[in-house]
Design a protein around this motif. Structure first.
Motif, PDB file in Angstrom:
ATOM      1  N   GLU A   1      -0.025   3.471   7.262  1.00  9.77           N
ATOM      2  CA  GLU A   1      -0.581   3.994   8.514  1.00  9.77           C
ATOM      3  C   GLU A   1      -2.101   4.956   8.361  1.00  9.77           C
ATOM      4  O   GLU A   1      -2.924   3.851   8.913  1.00  9.77           O
ATOM      5  CB  GLU A   1       0.582   5.495   9.506  1.00  9.77           C
ATOM      6  CG  GLU A   1       1.304   5.220   9.506  1.00  9.77           C
ATOM      7  CD  GLU A   1       1.740   4.616  11.109  1.00  9.77           C
ATOM      8  OE1 GLU A   1       0.271   4.430  11.522  1.00  9.77           O
ATOM      9  OE2 GLU A   1       2.639   4.193  11.493  1.00  9.77           O
ATOM     10  N   ALA A   2      -2.518   4.987   7.280  1.00 11.06           N
ATOM     11  CA  ALA A   2      -4.122   5.062   7.105  1.00 11.06           C
ATOM     12  C   ALA A   2      -4.601   4.156   6.607  1.00 11.06           C
ATOM     13  O   ALA A   2      -5.689   4.242   7.077  1.00 11.06           O
ATOM     14  CB  ALA A   2      -3.672   6.531   6.119  1.00 11.06           C
ATOM     15  N   THR A   3      -3.584   3.129   5.680  1.00 11.68           N
ATOM     16  CA  THR A   3      -4.528   1.966   5.676  1.00 11.68           C
ATOM     17  C   THR A   3      -4.955   0.933   6.914  1.00 11.68           C
ATOM     18  O   THR A   3      -6.267   0.690   7.195  1.00 11.68           O
ATOM     19  CB  THR A   3      -3.743   1.200   4.655  1.00 11.68           C
ATOM     20  OG1 THR A   3      -4.117   1.550   3.541  1.00 11.68           O
ATOM     21  CG2 THR A   3      -4.877  -0.726   3.913  1.00 11.68           C
TER      22      THR A   3
ATOM     23  N   ALA B   1      -5.950   2.382  10.218  1.00 14.50           N
ATOM     24  CA  ALA B   1      -5.896   3.223  10.485  1.00 14.50           C
ATOM     25  C   ALA B   1      -7.944   2.435  10.252  1.00 14.50           C
ATOM     26  O   ALA B   1      -8.996   2.409  10.798  1.00 14.50           O
ATOM     27  CB  ALA B   1      -5.991   4.223  10.465  1.00 14.50           C
ATOM     28  N   ASP B   2      -8.014   2.518   8.785  1.00 13.49           N
ATOM     29  CA  ASP B   2      -9.127   2.651   7.497  1.00 13.49           C
ATOM     30  C   ASP B   2      -9.703   0.978   8.232  1.00 13.49           C
ATOM     31  O   ASP B   2     -10.918   0.831   8.601  1.00 13.49           O
ATOM     32  CB  ASP B   2      -8.641   2.798   6.270  1.00 13.49           C
ATOM     33  CG  ASP B   2     -10.275   2.901   5.732  1.00 13.49           C
ATOM     34  OD1 ASP B   2     -10.923   3.278   6.154  1.00 13.49           O
ATOM     35  OD2 ASP B   2     -10.938   1.219   4.807  1.00 13.49           O
ATOM     36  N   LEU B   3      -9.194   0.176   8.128  1.00 11.46           N
ATOM     37  CA  LEU B   3      -9.179  -0.858   8.769  1.00 11.46           C
ATOM     38  C   LEU B   3      -9.472  -1.401   9.961  1.00 11.46           C
ATOM     39  O   LEU B   3     -10.829  -2.399  10.310  1.00 11.46           O
ATOM     40  CB  LEU B   3      -7.550  -2.246   8.552  1.00 11.46           C
ATOM     41  CG  LEU B   3      -7.335  -2.172   6.775  1.00 11.46           C
ATOM     42  CD1 LEU B   3      -6.454  -2.728   6.376  1.00 11.46           C
ATOM     43  CD2 LEU B   3      -8.671  -3.675   5.653  1.00 11.46           C
ATOM     44  N   ARG B   4      -9.067  -0.592  10.827  1.00 16.08           N
ATOM     45  CA  ARG B   4      -9.180  -0.973  12.466  1.00 16.08           C
ATOM     46  C   ARG B   4     -11.340  -0.322  12.845  1.00 16.08           C
ATOM     47  O   ARG B   4     -11.279  -0.623  13.229  1.00 16.08           O
ATOM     48  CB  ARG B   4      -7.974   0.011  13.330  1.00 16.08           C
ATOM     49  CG  ARG B   4      -7.118  -0.798  13.569  1.00 16.08           C
ATOM     50  CD  ARG B   4      -5.423   0.025  14.329  1.00 16.08           C
ATOM     51  NE  ARG B   4      -4.812  -1.117  14.655  1.00 16.08           N
ATOM     52  CZ  ARG B   4      -3.269  -0.177  14.011  1.00 16.08           C
ATOM     53  NH1 ARG B   4      -2.949   1.041  13.480  1.00 16.08           N
ATOM     54  NH2 ARG B   4      -2.610  -0.452  13.734  1.00 16.08           N
ATOM     55  N   ALA B   5     -11.142   1.471  11.882  1.00 17.16           N
ATOM     56  CA  ALA B   5     -12.421   2.022  11.935  1.00 17.16           C
ATOM     57  C   ALA B   5     -13.052   0.931  11.289  1.00 17.16           C
ATOM     58  O   ALA B   5     -14.364   0.521  11.511  1.00 17.16           O
ATOM     59  CB  ALA B   5     -12.017   2.966  10.690  1.00 17.16           C
ATOM     60  N   ARG B   6     -12.727   0.314  10.330  1.00 19.85           N
ATOM     61  CA  ARG B   6     -14.513  -1.227   9.961  1.00 19.85           C
ATOM     62  C   ARG B   6     -14.082  -2.325  11.028  1.00 19.85           C
ATOM     63  O   ARG B   6     -14.664  -3.187  10.267  1.00 19.85           O
ATOM     64  CB  ARG B   6     -13.461  -1.279   8.428  1.00 19.85           C
ATOM     65  CG  ARG B   6     -13.580  -0.225   7.356  1.00 19.85           C
ATOM     66  CD  ARG B   6     -13.106  -0.448   6.014  1.00 19.85           C
ATOM     67  NE  ARG B   6     -13.607  -1.639   4.984  1.00 19.85           N
ATOM     68  CZ  ARG B   6     -12.947  -2.105   4.540  1.00 19.85           C
ATOM     69  NH1 ARG B   6     -12.111  -1.064   4.113  1.00 19.85           N
ATOM     70  NH2 ARG B   6     -12.904  -3.246   3.999  1.00 19.85           N
TER      71      ARG B   6
ATOM     72  N   CYS C   1       0.840  -1.315   0.049  1.00 19.91           N
ATOM     73  CA  CYS C   1      -0.260  -0.498  -0.093  1.00 19.91           C
ATOM     74  C   CYS C   1       0.789   1.097  -0.186  1.00 19.91           C
ATOM     75  O   CYS C   1       2.019   1.208   0.072  1.00 19.91           O
ATOM     76  CB  CYS C   1      -0.739  -0.102   1.605  1.00 19.91           C
ATOM     77  SG  CYS C   1       0.400  -0.136   2.490  1.00 19.91           S
TER      78      CYS C   1
ATOM     79  N   ASP D   1       0.449   3.761   1.668  1.00 16.84           N
ATOM     80  CA  ASP D   1       0.297   4.916   3.367  1.00 16.84           C
ATOM     81  C   ASP D   1      -0.457   3.555   4.197  1.00 16.84           C
ATOM     82  O   ASP D   1      -1.334   3.530   4.433  1.00 16.84           O
ATOM     83  CB  ASP D   1      -0.435   6.550   3.213  1.00 16.84           C
ATOM     84  CG  ASP D   1      -0.241   6.715   3.995  1.00 16.84           C
ATOM     85  OD1 ASP D   1       0.562   6.234   5.969  1.00 16.84           O
ATOM     86  OD2 ASP D   1      -0.407   7.922   3.932  1.00 16.84           O
TER      87      ASP D   1
END
Length: 115
Positions: free
Chosen positions: A67-69, A71-76, A63, A65
Motif C-alpha cells: 500500500e505504501a509503495t 501510494a509512493d509510486l502514484r505520487a510520482r 515489497c 508494504d
C-alpha cells in the motif's frame, strides 16, 4: 555453478521501460554495449507452479508494504492497479511506459530472497 538469473521483459517502448525501471529500482546498471542497459535486481527467488495450460513465465517485484509503495509510486505519477488481497499476499501491478504491467506484491508467505 549458477551465479544469478537474468529476466527479460518485452516492451513496445523498451527505452522508456529501461529508464523507468532504472529509476524505480535504483540498483546498479551496466551498458552491455550500444546503450543496451541491463538493470540489477534486488535479491530474487523462483517458484514453480503447476499448470494444465501452456507453460508461461511471470515476474513480480516483492515489497514490505504494498500500500505504501503503491501510494509512493502514484505520487510520482506512476500508474498502479488497485491492491487486491489474494490470501497469500497483497497484489497490484505497476504500469510500465511501454504499455505493459509489472506485478508487485507484499507476501504473506515465507520468502527465500535474502536468506
Amino acid at each position: 555453478m549458477i551465479t544469478g538469473a537474468h529476466a527479460i521483459l518485452y516492451s513496445a517502448d523498451a527505452e522508456a521501460d529501461r529508464a523507468f525501471l532504472k529509476d524505480l529500482l535504483g540498483t546498479r546498471t551496466v551498458d552491455a554495449g550500444g546503450g543496451w542497459l541491463i538493470i540489477g535486481l534486488p535479491p530474487a527467488e523462483v517458484a514453480v507452479h503447476p499448470t494444465d495450460g501452456e507453460p508461461e513465465h511471470e515476474l513480480y517485484l516483492i515489497c514490505d508494504d504494498v500500500e505504501a509503495t503503491a501510494a509512493d509510486l502514484r505520487a510520482r505519477g506512476v500508474g498502479v492497479d488497485p491492491v487486491t488481497d489474494q490470501g497469500w499476499g497483497l497484489l497490484t501491478a505497476i504500469h510500465l511506459p511501454g504499455g505493459g504491467r509489472l506485478g508487485m506484491y507484499e507476501p504473506r508467505h515465507p520468502v527465500a530472497a535474502g536468506s
